[in-house]
Design a protein around this motif. Structure first.
Motif, PDB file in Angstrom:
ATOM      1  N   ASP A   1      -1.452   2.107  14.622  1.00  0.00           N
ATOM      2  CA  ASP A   1      -2.268   0.937  14.945  1.00  0.00           C
ATOM      3  C   ASP A   1      -3.745   1.063  14.608  1.00  0.00           C
ATOM      4  O   ASP A   1      -4.446   0.052  14.547  1.00  0.00           O
ATOM      5  N   ASP A   2      -4.235   2.270  14.417  1.00  0.00           N
ATOM      6  CA  ASP A   2      -5.686   2.431  14.449  1.00  0.00           C
ATOM      7  C   ASP A   2      -6.412   2.265  13.110  1.00  0.00           C
ATOM      8  O   ASP A   2      -7.501   1.706  13.062  1.00  0.00           O
ATOM      9  N   TYR A   3      -5.841   2.771  12.051  1.00  0.00           N
ATOM     10  CA  TYR A   3      -6.551   2.759  10.767  1.00  0.00           C
ATOM     11  C   TYR A   3      -5.609   2.330   9.649  1.00  0.00           C
ATOM     12  O   TYR A   3      -4.454   2.743   9.607  1.00  0.00           O
ATOM     13  N   TRP A   4      -6.149   1.506   8.740  1.00  0.00           N
ATOM     14  CA  TRP A   4      -5.364   1.011   7.613  1.00  0.00           C
ATOM     15  C   TRP A   4      -6.149   1.179   6.322  1.00  0.00           C
ATOM     16  O   TRP A   4      -7.359   0.981   6.294  1.00  0.00           O
ATOM     17  N   GLY A   5      -5.433   1.497   5.257  1.00  0.00           N
ATOM     18  CA  GLY A   5      -6.038   1.516   3.929  1.00  0.00           C
ATOM     19  C   GLY A   5      -5.892   0.172   3.258  1.00  0.00           C
ATOM     20  O   GLY A   5      -5.395  -0.795   3.836  1.00  0.00           O
ATOM     21  N   GLN A   6      -6.283   0.104   1.998  1.00  0.00           N
ATOM     22  CA  GLN A   6      -6.327  -1.181   1.294  1.00  0.00           C
ATOM     23  C   GLN A   6      -4.983  -1.562   0.680  1.00  0.00           C
ATOM     24  O   GLN A   6      -4.806  -2.702   0.302  1.00  0.00           O
ATOM     25  N   GLY A   7      -4.058  -0.667   0.582  1.00  0.00           N
ATOM     26  CA  GLY A   7      -2.736  -0.999   0.063  1.00  0.00           C
ATOM     27  C   GLY A   7      -2.611  -0.795  -1.432  1.00  0.00           C
ATOM     28  O   GLY A   7      -3.595  -0.839  -2.175  1.00  0.00           O
ATOM     29  N   THR A   8      -1.377  -0.578  -1.873  1.00  0.00           N
ATOM     30  CA  THR A   8      -1.071  -0.465  -3.294  1.00  0.00           C
ATOM     31  C   THR A   8       0.182  -1.292  -3.568  1.00  0.00           C
ATOM     32  O   THR A   8       1.149  -1.240  -2.813  1.00  0.00           O
ATOM     33  N   GLN A   9       0.140  -2.076  -4.640  1.00  0.00           N
ATOM     34  CA  GLN A   9       1.234  -2.999  -4.938  1.00  0.00           C
ATOM     35  C   GLN A   9       2.392  -2.279  -5.610  1.00  0.00           C
ATOM     36  O   GLN A   9       2.203  -1.557  -6.587  1.00  0.00           O
ATOM     37  N   VAL A  10       3.578  -2.496  -5.081  1.00  0.00           N
ATOM     38  CA  VAL A  10       4.813  -2.015  -5.696  1.00  0.00           C
ATOM     39  C   VAL A  10       5.641  -3.232  -6.077  1.00  0.00           C
ATOM     40  O   VAL A  10       5.933  -4.086  -5.234  1.00  0.00           O
ATOM     41  N   THR A  11       5.991  -3.332  -7.351  1.00  0.00           N
ATOM     42  CA  THR A  11       6.802  -4.432  -7.841  1.00  0.00           C
ATOM     43  C   THR A  11       8.038  -3.872  -8.523  1.00  0.00           C
ATOM     44  O   THR A  11       7.920  -3.057  -9.437  1.00  0.00           O
ATOM     45  N   VAL A  12       9.205  -4.284  -8.049  1.00  0.00           N
ATOM     46  CA  VAL A  12      10.468  -3.806  -8.594  1.00  0.00           C
ATOM     47  C   VAL A  12      11.152  -4.972  -9.283  1.00  0.00           C
ATOM     48  O   VAL A  12      11.467  -5.983  -8.650  1.00  0.00           O
ATOM     49  N   SER A  13      11.370  -4.844 -10.575  1.00  0.00           N
ATOM     50  CA  SER A  13      12.008  -5.913 -11.334  1.00  0.00           C
ATOM     51  C   SER A  13      13.512  -5.688 -11.403  1.00  0.00           C
ATOM     52  O   SER A  13      13.988  -4.553 -11.403  1.00  0.00           O
ATOM     53  N   SER A  14      14.245  -6.779 -11.480  1.00  0.00           N
ATOM     54  CA  SER A  14      15.706  -6.680 -11.511  1.00  0.00           C
ATOM     55  C   SER A  14      16.221  -6.530 -12.929  1.00  0.00           C
ATOM     56  O   SER A  14      15.509  -6.687 -13.903  1.00  0.00           O
TER      57      SER A  14
END
Length: 120
Positions: free
Chosen positions: A107-120
């Motif tokens: 709950d306390d700290y979050w980063g900015q995130g990284t996008q993961v895209t999985v194509s079919s």
């Protein structure tokens, strides 16, 4: 100041693999818990994996168990998320997060995130 820098996301075909990296500063792994969440467009946040300092055991959410491995390099304050057999449903922004009390709710700290895209 705690900073969590996630990287390693990208575009991968279904069945492929990715390794995400989270570089932490201002937070040591002895302090609590660290792990990964994900959030797809229009969906709620979902926990993926977590390591707690209290027992150093990894915890995985059921829907990704067997396809992800969380590990850490305590000397480098870095945590990794190895993902295999990725599915289009795994497409999301993956966030590194931490918790001072050692809870996998992170709950306390979050980063900015990284996008993961999985194509079919």
């Amino acid at each position: 100041e705690v900073q969590l820098q996630a990287s390693g996301g990208g575009l991968v075909q279904a069945g492929g693999s990715l390794r995400l990296t989270c570089a932490a500063s201002g937070f040591t792994f002895d302090d609590g818990a660290i792990g990964w969440f994900r959030q797809a467009p229009g969906a709620e946040r979902e926990g993926v994996a977590c390591i707690r300092s209290s027992d150093s055991s990894p915890y995985y959410t059921d829907y990704m168990k067997g396809r992800v491995t969380i590990s850490s390099d305590n000397a480098e304050n870095t945590v990794y998320l190895q993902m295999i057999s990725l599915e289009p449903e795994d497409t999301a922004v993956y966030y590194c997060a931490a918790d001072r009390e050692g809870l996998c709710s992170l709950d306390d700290y979050w980063g900015q995130g990284t996008q993961v895209t999985v194509s079919s």
